[in-house]
Design an enzyme around this catalytic site. Structure first.
Site, PDB file in Angstrom:
ATOM      1  N   TYR A 154       0.829  -1.211   0.000  1.00 57.00           N
ATOM      2  CA  TYR A 154       0.000   0.000   0.000  1.00 57.00           C
ATOM      3  C   TYR A 154       0.863   1.261   0.000  1.00 57.00           C
ATOM      4  O   TYR A 154       0.609   2.199  -0.755  1.00 57.00           O
ATOM      5  CB  TYR A 154      -0.918  -0.024   1.215  1.00 57.00           C
ATOM      6  N   LYS A 158       0.989   4.170  -2.946  1.00 53.01           N
ATOM      7  CA  LYS A 158       0.614   5.558  -2.685  1.00 53.01           C
ATOM      8  C   LYS A 158       1.802   6.515  -2.865  1.00 53.01           C
ATOM      9  O   LYS A 158       1.618   7.676  -3.251  1.00 53.01           O
ATOM     10  CB  LYS A 158       0.021   5.682  -1.281  1.00 53.01           C
TER      11      LYS A 158
END
Length: 246
Positions: A154, A158
């Site tokens: 993640y 991002k």
């Protein structure tokens, strides 16, 4: 802010931050194209928008697939001829320590969170260039800036969104197109509500404001970056995190 006559694609619009963004843009007069894989929830958001005399269209699509991004954009352009705003919000988590993380968990998160941004941005950008106008806002995350245990996939996705944002902003600035990112901190959404209460309290203790944010507080930042008031802002990351990262 008045978005009358504007057309906006919002990915991941079925719940949480994406839903809040879609509802607010519709309240401001934009026609909102709702994109997600959860068709029933999208229909509920569209019904809410229409009940308040807003305009909404629903497209069930997997943002990680280029062919589905192309299908959505081609149908939108066929109907309205232009796309003014793109909000790349769709995202998933598959948390695990790296030593236990499966390749499928890595690939799934990168494909939705980062490749999805590539797919929709690449597909709308020619239309925006032809119109010499456009606003793209990508939803990143605080963990793309500071990292987080159990979220290598993640965090990487991002952080990649931030690099993508800055690079694309440089490519299209001379064409009247701005590209920015919003990096939320911990927000009360379906993605965070499953955390154990003890973990939530640890995060609250870490946040100077001592609370989680709301989807609406992210929406305000997104709406500003889409507005004419932000016409000279591009390639930026707006942190909305209650002071968690400064």
């Amino acid at each position: 802010m008045d978005f009358q006559g504007r057309s906006s694609i919002v990915t991941g619009a079925s719940q949480g931050i994406g839903k809040a963004i879609a509802l607010e843009l519709a309240r401001e007069g934009a026609e909102v194209i709702l994109v997600d894989i959860q068709k029933e929830k999208l229909d509920e958001v569209a019904d809410e928008i229409r009940a308040n005399k807003g305009k909404a269209a629903v497209f069930r699509a997997d943002v990680s697939r280029m062919d589905e991004a192309v299908r959505v954009v081609e149908e939108v352009v066929k109907g309205s001829k232009k796309i003014d705003f793109l909000v790349n919000n769709a995202g998933i988590t598959k948390d695990n320590l790296l030593m236990r993380m499966k390749e499928e968990e890595w690939d799934a998160v990168l494909n939705v969170n980062l490749k999805g941004v590539f797919n929709f941005s690449k597909t709308v950008i020619r239309n925006m260039i032809n119109n010499r106008y456009g606003r793209i806002v990508n939803i990143s995350s605080i963990v793309g800036l500071i990292g987080n245990v159990g979220q290598c996939n993640y965090s990487a996705s991002k952080a990649g969104v931030i690099g993508f944002t800055k690079s694309l902003a440089r490519e299209v600035a001379s064409r009247g197109i701005t590209v920015n990112a919003v990096a939320p901190g911990y927000i009360d959404t379906p993605m965070t509500e499953g955390l154990p209460e003890a973990v939530k309290q640890q995060f609250r203790d870490w946040i100077p404001m001592k609370r989680f944010g709301t989807p609406e507080e992210i929406t305000h930042a997104v709406k500003f970056l889409l507005s004419d008031e932000a016409a000279y802002i591009t390639g930026q990351v707006i942190n909305v995190n209650g002071g968690m990262f400064m």
